[in-house]
Scaffold this active site. Structure first.
Site, PDB file in Angstrom:
ATOM      1  N   LYS A  94      26.752  40.688  34.434  1.00  0.00           N
ATOM      2  CA  LYS A  94      26.949  40.768  32.988  1.00  0.00           C
ATOM      3  C   LYS A  94      28.298  40.190  32.631  1.00  0.00           C
ATOM      4  O   LYS A  94      29.313  40.532  33.257  1.00  0.00           O
ATOM      5  CB  LYS A  94      26.889  42.247  32.545  1.00  0.00           C
ATOM      6  CG  LYS A  94      27.030  42.436  31.052  1.00  0.00           C
ATOM      7  CD  LYS A  94      25.714  42.259  30.336  1.00  0.00           C
ATOM      8  CE  LYS A  94      25.851  42.070  28.837  1.00  0.00           C
ATOM      9  NZ  LYS A  94      26.042  40.639  28.446  1.00  0.00           N
ATOM     10  N   GLN A 115      35.913  40.777  34.906  1.00  0.00           N
ATOM     11  CA  GLN A 115      34.724  41.425  34.341  1.00  0.00           C
ATOM     12  C   GLN A 115      34.157  42.513  35.270  1.00  0.00           C
ATOM     13  O   GLN A 115      33.631  43.516  34.800  1.00  0.00           O
ATOM     14  CB  GLN A 115      33.656  40.350  34.073  1.00  0.00           C
ATOM     15  CG  GLN A 115      32.597  40.763  33.065  1.00  0.00           C
ATOM     16  CD  GLN A 115      33.043  40.573  31.620  1.00  0.00           C
ATOM     17  OE1 GLN A 115      33.599  39.552  31.276  1.00  0.00           O
ATOM     18  NE2 GLN A 115      32.794  41.554  30.781  1.00  0.00           N
ATOM     19  N   LYS A 118      36.304  45.613  34.556  1.00  0.00           N
ATOM     20  CA  LYS A 118      36.106  46.020  33.165  1.00  0.00           C
ATOM     21  C   LYS A 118      34.747  46.711  33.017  1.00  0.00           C
ATOM     22  O   LYS A 118      34.639  47.789  32.440  1.00  0.00           O
ATOM     23  CB  LYS A 118      36.150  44.772  32.280  1.00  0.00           C
ATOM     24  CG  LYS A 118      35.988  45.048  30.800  1.00  0.00           C
ATOM     25  CD  LYS A 118      35.648  43.781  30.012  1.00  0.00           C
ATOM     26  CE  LYS A 118      36.670  42.675  30.231  1.00  0.00           C
ATOM     27  NZ  LYS A 118      36.474  41.567  29.264  1.00  0.00           N
ATOM     28  N   LYS A 130      30.608  35.616  34.750  1.00  0.00           N
ATOM     29  CA  LYS A 130      31.105  34.843  33.609  1.00  0.00           C
ATOM     30  C   LYS A 130      30.539  33.446  33.736  1.00  0.00           C
ATOM     31  O   LYS A 130      30.232  32.991  34.843  1.00  0.00           O
ATOM     32  CB  LYS A 130      32.638  34.777  33.640  1.00  0.00           C
ATOM     33  CG  LYS A 130      33.246  34.469  32.306  1.00  0.00           C
ATOM     34  CD  LYS A 130      33.303  35.718  31.458  1.00  0.00           C
ATOM     35  CE  LYS A 130      33.789  35.451  30.058  1.00  0.00           C
ATOM     36  NZ  LYS A 130      34.100  36.721  29.366  1.00  0.00           N
ATOM     37  N   GLY A 169      28.471  36.204  24.494  1.00  0.00           N
ATOM     38  CA  GLY A 169      29.431  35.230  23.988  1.00  0.00           C
ATOM     39  C   GLY A 169      30.827  35.408  24.555  1.00  0.00           C
ATOM     40  O   GLY A 169      31.125  36.375  25.267  1.00  0.00           O
ATOM     41  N   ASP A 170      31.681  34.457  24.275  1.00  0.00           N
ATOM     42  CA  ASP A 170      33.126  34.502  24.559  1.00  0.00           C
ATOM     43  C   ASP A 170      33.709  33.404  23.668  1.00  0.00           C
ATOM     44  O   ASP A 170      33.087  33.046  22.654  1.00  0.00           O
ATOM     45  CB  ASP A 170      33.398  34.263  26.053  1.00  0.00           C
ATOM     46  CG  ASP A 170      34.831  34.619  26.459  1.00  0.00           C
ATOM     47  OD1 ASP A 170      35.112  35.804  26.690  1.00  0.00           O
ATOM     48  OD2 ASP A 170      35.690  33.703  26.526  1.00  0.00           O
ATOM     49  N   THR A 214      34.415  44.402  20.186  1.00  0.00           N
ATOM     50  CA  THR A 214      35.597  44.143  21.017  1.00  0.00           C
ATOM     51  C   THR A 214      36.867  44.498  20.251  1.00  0.00           C
ATOM     52  O   THR A 214      37.751  45.208  20.762  1.00  0.00           O
ATOM     53  CB  THR A 214      35.631  42.679  21.474  1.00  0.00           C
ATOM     54  OG1 THR A 214      34.357  42.346  22.020  1.00  0.00           O
ATOM     55  CG2 THR A 214      36.709  42.456  22.509  1.00  0.00           C
ATOM     56  N   ASN A 245      36.436  35.947  16.714  1.00  0.00           N
ATOM     57  CA  ASN A 245      35.664  37.198  16.654  1.00  0.00           C
ATOM     58  C   ASN A 245      36.518  38.422  16.971  1.00  0.00           C
ATOM     59  O   ASN A 245      36.527  39.403  16.218  1.00  0.00           O
ATOM     60  CB  ASN A 245      34.466  37.107  17.610  1.00  0.00           C
ATOM     61  CG  ASN A 245      33.743  38.431  17.736  1.00  0.00           C
ATOM     62  OD1 ASN A 245      34.025  39.227  18.634  1.00  0.00           O
ATOM     63  ND2 ASN A 245      32.851  38.704  16.813  1.00  0.00           N
ATOM     64  N   SER A 381      27.487  45.585  24.473  1.00  0.00           N
ATOM     65  CA  SER A 381      26.420  44.743  25.020  1.00  0.00           C
ATOM     66  C   SER A 381      25.463  45.596  25.863  1.00  0.00           C
ATOM     67  O   SER A 381      24.241  45.423  25.807  1.00  0.00           O
ATOM     68  CB  SER A 381      26.994  43.644  25.914  1.00  0.00           C
ATOM     69  OG  SER A 381      27.452  42.549  25.152  1.00  0.00           O
TER      70      SER A 381
HETATM   71  P1  NDP Z   1      36.580  32.912  19.400  1.00  0.00           P
HETATM   72  O1  NDP Z   1      36.101  31.591  19.867  1.00  0.00           O
HETATM   73  O2  NDP Z   1      35.830  33.630  18.347  1.00  0.00           O
HETATM   74  O3  NDP Z   1      38.100  32.805  18.924  1.00  0.00           O
HETATM   75  C1  NDP Z   1      39.090  32.344  19.772  1.00  0.00           C
HETATM   76  C2  NDP Z   1      40.419  32.338  19.041  1.00  0.00           C
HETATM   77  O4  NDP Z   1      41.459  32.107  19.964  1.00  0.00           O
HETATM   78  C3  NDP Z   1      40.511  31.230  18.004  1.00  0.00           C
HETATM   79  O5  NDP Z   1      41.358  31.633  16.969  1.00  0.00           O
HETATM   80  C4  NDP Z   1      41.122  30.107  18.813  1.00  0.00           C
HETATM   81  O6  NDP Z   1      41.807  29.133  18.040  1.00  0.00           O
HETATM   82  C5  NDP Z   1      42.080  30.842  19.703  1.00  0.00           C
HETATM   83  N1  NDP Z   1      42.244  30.098  20.958  1.00  0.00           N
HETATM   84  C6  NDP Z   1      41.295  29.814  21.873  1.00  0.00           C
HETATM   85  N2  NDP Z   1      41.773  29.077  22.874  1.00  0.00           N
HETATM   86  C7  NDP Z   1      43.056  28.885  22.589  1.00  0.00           C
HETATM   87  C8  NDP Z   1      44.094  28.209  23.241  1.00  0.00           C
HETATM   88  N3  NDP Z   1      43.900  27.554  24.415  1.00  0.00           N
HETATM   89  N4  NDP Z   1      45.323  28.250  22.666  1.00  0.00           N
HETATM   90  C9  NDP Z   1      45.529  28.896  21.499  1.00  0.00           C
HETATM   91  N5  NDP Z   1      44.560  29.549  20.829  1.00  0.00           N
HETATM   92  C10 NDP Z   1      43.355  29.542  21.360  1.00  0.00           C
HETATM   93  O7  NDP Z   1      36.666  33.794  20.739  1.00  0.00           O
HETATM   94  P2  NDP Z   1      36.750  35.388  20.882  1.00  0.00           P
HETATM   95  O8  NDP Z   1      37.447  35.981  19.733  1.00  0.00           O
HETATM   96  O9  NDP Z   1      35.402  35.868  21.223  1.00  0.00           O
HETATM   97  O10 NDP Z   1      37.638  35.534  22.199  1.00  0.00           O
HETATM   98  C11 NDP Z   1      39.050  35.703  22.162  1.00  0.00           C
HETATM   99  C12 NDP Z   1      39.514  36.336  23.469  1.00  0.00           C
HETATM  100  O11 NDP Z   1      38.883  37.612  23.624  1.00  0.00           O
HETATM  101  C13 NDP Z   1      39.187  35.564  24.741  1.00  0.00           C
HETATM  102  O12 NDP Z   1      40.216  35.781  25.682  1.00  0.00           O
HETATM  103  C14 NDP Z   1      37.919  36.246  25.244  1.00  0.00           C
HETATM  104  O13 NDP Z   1      37.736  36.080  26.630  1.00  0.00           O
HETATM  105  C15 NDP Z   1      38.242  37.683  24.890  1.00  0.00           C
HETATM  106  N6  NDP Z   1      37.115  38.594  24.794  1.00  0.00           N
HETATM  107  C16 NDP Z   1      36.062  38.349  23.970  1.00  0.00           C
HETATM  108  C17 NDP Z   1      35.026  39.260  23.871  1.00  0.00           C
HETATM  109  C18 NDP Z   1      33.904  39.078  22.913  1.00  0.00           C
HETATM  110  O14 NDP Z   1      33.076  39.983  22.808  1.00  0.00           O
HETATM  111  N7  NDP Z   1      33.818  37.969  22.186  1.00  0.00           N
HETATM  112  C19 NDP Z   1      34.997  40.477  24.688  1.00  0.00           C
HETATM  113  C20 NDP Z   1      36.188  40.687  25.472  1.00  0.00           C
HETATM  114  C21 NDP Z   1      37.184  39.764  25.524  1.00  0.00           C
HETATM  115  P3  NDP Z   1      41.175  27.682  17.830  1.00  0.00           P
HETATM  116  O15 NDP Z   1      40.077  27.860  16.826  1.00  0.00           O
HETATM  117  O16 NDP Z   1      42.300  26.873  17.335  1.00  0.00           O
HETATM  118  O17 NDP Z   1      40.662  27.220  19.168  1.00  0.00           O
HETATM  119  O1  2IT Z   2      35.087  39.192  28.192  1.00  0.00           O
HETATM  120  C1  2IT Z   2      34.135  39.899  27.823  1.00  0.00           C
HETATM  121  O2  2IT Z   2      34.039  41.078  28.138  1.00  0.00           O
HETATM  122  C2  2IT Z   2      33.116  39.258  26.979  1.00  0.00           C
HETATM  123  N1  2IT Z   2      33.259  38.115  26.610  1.00  0.00           N
HETATM  124  C3  2IT Z   2      31.892  40.035  26.586  1.00  0.00           C
HETATM  125  C4  2IT Z   2      30.887  40.083  27.695  1.00  0.00           C
HETATM  126  C5  2IT Z   2      29.549  40.667  27.344  1.00  0.00           C
HETATM  127  O3  2IT Z   2      28.661  40.546  28.203  1.00  0.00           O
HETATM  128  O4  2IT Z   2      29.359  41.253  26.272  1.00  0.00           O
END
Ligand code: NDP
Ligand code: 2IT
Length: 449
Positions: A94, A115, A118, A130, A169-170, A214, A245, A381
């Site tokens: 997952k 992961q 976590k 992943k 997603g991520d 998240t 997100n 999830s």
């Molecule tokens: P999104 O794609 O929705 O948003 C990512 C954000 O981070 C955007 O604002 C983006 O800016 C910025 N960003 C991405 N890459 C870079 C970079 N190299 N340098 C600077 N800014 C950057 O992703 P999420 O919100 O889903 O994910 C954000 C973080 O949270 C990640 O580390 C992800 O692994 C983690 N995460 C996500 C989960 C989920 O459920 N979605 C769960 C647990 C952790 P820009 O638009 O300019 O690229």
């Molecule tokens: O980093 C993370 O925990 C995620 N992007 C979510 C993973 C998931 O399976 O919901």
């Protein structure tokens, strides 16, 4: 500064480096876990005999594949797809999928490794994985995104299944992309197998609160941590990096609990609004129009936009890095603490460099590592999988209560484990040890597989 590893752990670490050359983030993630495990191996010598550490650092399966697709001009494009199925001792693999041009095998391995622990911390029956691609979704049309997702799933579908591997997603992958992939999976397999992907839309098998989970979860964790120090989120001035997100729903929960977020960002710059950011405007810009965060300052005149600005230089009580790995350095950590920051909760995965983490720990501020603080996403999830398996759909309030409970339990587990192993208040040790113990015990019980 780096903590020394004892001799045996150092050997494990050196082996990881030589078997996985050039994968800096993966080395960093492994080292951070190993730094916590010395006392665990003293207490559980059988883990050495079972070679649990050596096994846990080696993915069970790694899939790398070609993703060919056609752009709107009819030009053929080639990307690389990955799925690293790291550990299935606790349940089906997952973990999310990341679409970003910086993605390479080392990114996916570091995320998959994190992961494992976590997912163990959530207490739910899910293994760690992943995946993703070096595909850049920026400036692509909706049709291009769809064709890419379909091609990606055309290869990946044979490795998935509700009992085998369940992506979500991520970065760069949200409900829209999950929809295109779910549609293609359904078409290829002739099965409406809802439980094969999470983060689905509410009309086609998705769970309420998954979108918010998240960010909400990170703030629940932060609040628990602050409560254990006799304070709370209420009245705190906060910084949230990113505007995707995780960042958006972190800001939403902070606001609901009486916190004030004064800045957020994207990879181009930082928005500062001293009266507190207008969340509806951010959602309009990022979720509806899908444009850059600089647009906020165009529409909200009192706000300031700093191209290439450093968000961590703005004074705050609490910082929540919610963008990407290594976005908060040792220097940033120093600046934050100097400016009065009392707590940091990682919404992103490994957003703080190891120098930064050690600085926060030495300064004894409340520091929540991502594998604990952002576990609400994957936990919800797992709740989505639960609803899919029973063909049920829970309401928002009930699901949010479950999420809040899960985050409370994760906090308790990390808090108590840190204390039990002699480092009270150190949530990094607490999370690494509690997560590791659960997986290691299951691996030992399942025999040499
Ligand atoms: P999104 O794609 O929705 O948003 C990512 C954000 O981070 C955007 O604002 C983006 O800016 C910025 N960003 C991405 N890459 C870079 C970079 N190299 N340098 C600077 N800014 C950057 O992703 P999420 O919100 O889903 O994910 C954000 C973080 O949270 C990640 O580390 C992800 O692994 C983690 N995460 C996500 C989960 C989920 O459920 N979605 C769960 C647990 C952790 P820009 O638009 O300019 O690229
Ligand atoms: O980093 C993370 O925990 C995620 N992007 C979510 C993973 C998931 O399976 O919901």
């Amino acid at each position: 500064m780096k903590k020394r590893l004892d001799e045996k752990l150092e050997l494990v670490f050196q082996d990881v480096i030589s078997r996985n050359p050039g994968e800096g983030e993966f080395h960093q993630a492994v080292r951070e876990v190993l730094e916590s495990l010395g006392p665990v191996l003293v207490k559980y010598p059988e883990f050495r005999q079972h070679k649990i550490l050596e096994r846990i650092c080696e993915p069970e399966r790694q899939i790398i594949f070609r993703v060919p697709w056609q752009d709107d001009q009819g030009e053929v494009r080639i990307n690389r797809g990955f799925r690293v199925q790291f550990n299935s001792a606790l349940g089906p693999y997952k973990g999310g999928l990341r679409f970003h041009p910086s993605v390479y095998l080392g990114t996916i391995k570091f995320l998959g490794f994190e992961q494992i622990f976590k997912n163990a911390l959530t207490g739910m029956p899910i293994g760690g994985a992943k995946g993703g691609s070096d595909f850049d979704p920026k400036h692509k049309s909706e049709n291009e995104i769809m064709r890419f997702c379909q091609s990606f799933m055309t290869e990946m579908h044979r490795h998935l299944g509700e009992y085998t591997d369940v992506p979500a997603g991520d970065i760069g992958v949200g409900t829209r992309e999950i929809g295109f992939m779910f549609g293609q999976y359904k078409r290829l397999t002739n099965r409406y197998e809802s439980g094969v992907l999470t983060g689905k839309g509410l009309d086609w098998g998705g769970a309420r609160v998954r979108r918010e989970a998240t960010g909400y979860g990170a703030v629940f964790f932060l609040n628990e941590m602050l409560k254990s120090r006799g304070t709370s989120v209420e009245g705190k001035t906060c910084l949230v990096s990113g505007s995707g997100n995780v960042a958006i729903y972190t800001m939403e929960k902070l606001q609901q609990l009486g916190g004030k977020t004064v800045a957020c960002s994207d990879s181009n710059g930082v928005i500062f609004d001293r009266k507190g950011l207008d969340l509806n405007l951010i959602k309009q810009i990022k979720e509806v129009e899908r444009v850059r965060i600089s647009e906020y300052a165009v529409r909200q005149k009192r706000a300031k936009y700093f191209p290439n600005g450093k968000i961590w230089e703005i004074p705050c009580d609490v910082a929540l890095p919610c963008a990407t790995q290594n976005e908060l350095t040792g220097k940033d950590a120093k600046t934050l603490v100097k400016n009065g920051c009392i707590a940091v909760a990682e919404g992103a995965n490994m957003p703080t460099t190891s120098e930064g983490v050690h600085y926060f720990l030495d300064a004894k501020i409340a520091f929540a590592p991502g594998k604990a603080a952002n576990a609400g996403g994957v936990a919800t999830s797992a709740l989505e999988m639960q609803q899919n398996a029973s063909r049920d759909a829970w309401d928002f309030a009930y699901t949010e209560t479950k999420l809040a409970d899960i985050m409370k339990q994760i906090h308790r587990r990390c808090h108590d484990t840190a204390e039990e192993f002699g480092t009270p208040g150190n949530y990094v040790n607490g999370a690494n040890i509690a997560g590791f113990l659960k997986v290691a015990k299951a691996m030992a019980a399942l025999g040499l597989v």
